[in-house]
Design a protein around this motif. Sequence first.
Motif, PDB file in Angstrom:
ATOM      1  N   GLY A  65       0.828  -1.213   0.000  1.00  0.00           N
ATOM      2  CA  GLY A  65       0.000   0.000   0.000  1.00  0.00           C
ATOM      3  C   GLY A  65       0.850   1.245   0.000  1.00  0.00           C
ATOM      4  N   TRP A  66       0.451   2.196   0.826  1.00  0.00           N
ATOM      5  CA  TRP A  66       1.159   3.474   0.947  1.00  0.00           C
ATOM      6  C   TRP A  66       2.275   3.365   1.985  1.00  0.00           C
ATOM      7  N   GLY A  67       3.164   2.390   1.840  1.00  0.00           N
ATOM      8  CA  GLY A  67       4.279   2.236   2.771  1.00  0.00           C
ATOM      9  C   GLY A  67       3.907   1.559   4.067  1.00  0.00           C
ATOM     10  N   HIS A  74       3.203  -9.651   4.463  1.00  0.00           N
ATOM     11  CA  HIS A  74       4.070 -10.808   4.214  1.00  0.00           C
ATOM     12  C   HIS A  74       4.220 -11.027   2.711  1.00  0.00           C
ATOM     13  N   GLU A  75       5.172 -11.827   2.373  1.00  0.00           N
ATOM     14  CA  GLU A  75       5.426 -12.158   0.970  1.00  0.00           C
ATOM     15  C   GLU A  75       4.147 -12.697   0.330  1.00  0.00           C
ATOM     16  N   GLY A  76       3.865 -12.216  -0.883  1.00  0.00           N
ATOM     17  CA  GLY A  76       2.706 -12.688  -1.640  1.00  0.00           C
ATOM     18  C   GLY A  76       1.410 -11.960  -1.329  1.00  0.00           C
ATOM     19  N   LEU A  77       1.402 -11.078  -0.313  1.00  0.00           N
ATOM     20  CA  LEU A  77       0.186 -10.354   0.052  1.00  0.00           C
ATOM     21  C   LEU A  77      -0.199  -9.390  -1.065  1.00  0.00           C
ATOM     22  N   VAL A  78      -1.451  -9.420  -1.453  1.00  0.00           N
ATOM     23  CA  VAL A  78      -1.996  -8.485  -2.435  1.00  0.00           C
ATOM     24  C   VAL A  78      -3.251  -7.869  -1.822  1.00  0.00           C
ATOM     25  N   ILE A  79      -3.360  -6.538  -1.904  1.00  0.00           N
ATOM     26  CA  ILE A  79      -4.519  -5.832  -1.362  1.00  0.00           C
ATOM     27  C   ILE A  79      -5.154  -4.982  -2.453  1.00  0.00           C
ATOM     28  N   THR A  80      -6.336  -4.463  -2.181  1.00  0.00           N
ATOM     29  CA  THR A  80      -7.015  -3.575  -3.124  1.00  0.00           C
ATOM     30  C   THR A  80      -6.630  -2.125  -2.835  1.00  0.00           C
ATOM     31  N   GLN A  81      -6.946  -1.242  -3.771  1.00  0.00           N
ATOM     32  CA  GLN A  81      -6.697   0.185  -3.550  1.00  0.00           C
ATOM     33  C   GLN A  81      -7.484   0.677  -2.345  1.00  0.00           C
ATOM     34  N   ALA A  82      -8.720   0.230  -2.203  1.00  0.00           N
ATOM     35  CA  ALA A  82      -9.542   0.637  -1.059  1.00  0.00           C
ATOM     36  C   ALA A  82      -8.895   0.200   0.260  1.00  0.00           C
ATOM     37  N   ALA A  84      -5.652  -0.301   0.732  1.00  0.00           N
ATOM     38  CA  ALA A  84      -4.450   0.526   0.906  1.00  0.00           C
ATOM     39  C   ALA A  84      -4.824   1.891   1.476  1.00  0.00           C
ATOM     40  N   ASP A  85      -5.867   2.500   0.949  1.00  0.00           N
ATOM     41  CA  ASP A  85      -6.310   3.803   1.437  1.00  0.00           C
ATOM     42  C   ASP A  85      -6.792   3.715   2.882  1.00  0.00           C
ATOM     43  N   GLN A  86      -7.504   2.643   3.215  1.00  0.00           N
ATOM     44  CA  GLN A  86      -7.994   2.454   4.582  1.00  0.00           C
ATOM     45  C   GLN A  86      -6.831   2.262   5.566  1.00  0.00           C
ATOM     46  N   LEU A  88      -3.847   3.415   5.276  1.00  0.00           N
ATOM     47  CA  LEU A  88      -3.208   4.721   5.447  1.00  0.00           C
ATOM     48  C   LEU A  88      -4.015   5.578   6.422  1.00  0.00           C
ATOM     49  N   ARG A  89      -5.313   5.676   6.222  1.00  0.00           N
ATOM     50  CA  ARG A  89      -6.150   6.478   7.117  1.00  0.00           C
ATOM     51  C   ARG A  89      -6.037   5.996   8.564  1.00  0.00           C
ATOM     52  N   GLN A  90      -6.081   4.675   8.745  1.00  0.00           N
ATOM     53  CA  GLN A  90      -5.993   4.117  10.104  1.00  0.00           C
ATOM     54  C   GLN A  90      -4.660   4.442  10.758  1.00  0.00           C
ATOM     55  N   ARG A  91      -3.564   4.249  10.029  1.00  0.00           N
ATOM     56  CA  ARG A  91      -2.245   4.501  10.626  1.00  0.00           C
ATOM     57  C   ARG A  91      -2.026   5.982  10.904  1.00  0.00           C
ATOM     58  N   LEU A  92      -2.528   6.838  10.018  1.00  0.00           N
ATOM     59  CA  LEU A  92      -2.401   8.275  10.271  1.00  0.00           C
ATOM     60  C   LEU A  92      -3.163   8.664  11.533  1.00  0.00           C
ATOM     61  N   SER A  93      -4.400   8.208  11.650  1.00  0.00           N
ATOM     62  CA  SER A  93      -5.227   8.642  12.779  1.00  0.00           C
ATOM     63  C   SER A  93      -4.878   7.961  14.096  1.00  0.00           C
ATOM     64  N   ARG A  94      -4.368   6.752  14.055  1.00  0.00           N
ATOM     65  CA  ARG A  94      -4.081   6.017  15.286  1.00  0.00           C
ATOM     66  C   ARG A  94      -2.629   6.145  15.751  1.00  0.00           C
ATOM     67  N   GLU A  95      -1.726   6.325  14.807  1.00  0.00           N
ATOM     68  CA  GLU A  95      -0.300   6.261  15.148  1.00  0.00           C
ATOM     69  C   GLU A  95       0.442   7.562  14.876  1.00  0.00           C
ATOM     70  N   PHE A  96       0.385   8.050  13.654  1.00  0.00           N
ATOM     71  CA  PHE A  96       1.293   9.129  13.266  1.00  0.00           C
ATOM     72  C   PHE A  96       0.838  10.517  13.699  1.00  0.00           C
ATOM     73  N   VAL A  97      -0.427  10.864  13.502  1.00  0.00           N
ATOM     74  CA  VAL A  97      -0.887  12.176  13.959  1.00  0.00           C
ATOM     75  C   VAL A  97      -0.799  12.259  15.489  1.00  0.00           C
ATOM     76  N   PRO A  98      -1.316  11.270  16.239  1.00  0.00           N
ATOM     77  CA  PRO A  98      -1.161  11.351  17.698  1.00  0.00           C
ATOM     78  C   PRO A  98       0.308  11.364  18.131  1.00  0.00           C
ATOM     79  N   GLY A  99       1.163  10.621  17.439  1.00  0.00           N
ATOM     80  CA  GLY A  99       2.584  10.599  17.782  1.00  0.00           C
ATOM     81  C   GLY A  99       3.244  11.946  17.603  1.00  0.00           C
ATOM     82  N   VAL A 100       2.877  12.649  16.542  1.00  0.00           N
ATOM     83  CA  VAL A 100       3.420  13.987  16.312  1.00  0.00           C
ATOM     84  C   VAL A 100       2.848  14.956  17.343  1.00  0.00           C
ATOM     85  N   LEU A 101       1.542  14.942  17.507  1.00  0.00           N
ATOM     86  CA  LEU A 101       0.915  15.890  18.425  1.00  0.00           C
ATOM     87  C   LEU A 101       1.391  15.713  19.865  1.00  0.00           C
TER      88      LEU A 101
END
Length: 190
Positions: A65-67, A74-82, A84-86, A88-101
Amino acid sequence: MIELFQKLLMLLSGLRPAPTKNEPVLDIEPDPVAMSQEGQKVLKYFESCKLKAYWDADGKAWTVGWGHTGPDVHEGLVITQAQADQLLRQRLSREFVPGVLSAITRSLAQHELDAMVDLAYNIGVGAFQSSTLVRKFNAGDTDGAADEFLRWNRSGGRVLLGLRRRRKADRCLFLGTTAAEAIALGAAVT
């Protein structure tokens, strides 16, 4: 009664009434609490999206996905665009934005948060929180903090052109340019 009705109409229409003679004027924007679409444009431009799992640039972790990394990738994992976007949204809201703030001790603008979240997304929350950039920003040295973005240009001990470009874009975004301008200025780094 008419005054109450007028205030209600103004409230419903989104207009602000003129302050009364003894009423203070408060026109302060609240601190941002999420990464904006402008910030996400920069992040997505430099991360790019791959729907099939791959080894990261350092060869240390499976990524999709988006990194996105983690035990679920894991090796061989394939996901949909939806998906990947989800992710990203989850990691931003749960991990990265709170971590920065949680590391920031003073008010900040949306463009500053966006740039810092992009940096944290790329280098990790722990590295971000202990960075000189955070120390300078919290001390009120915005220009010094902006210059610190450019120092985060290495991976595996090597300076990488892609990181030099991303950090230039982050610095520009931090200083208030639009996402399109930040991306263009970052992409122009040679």
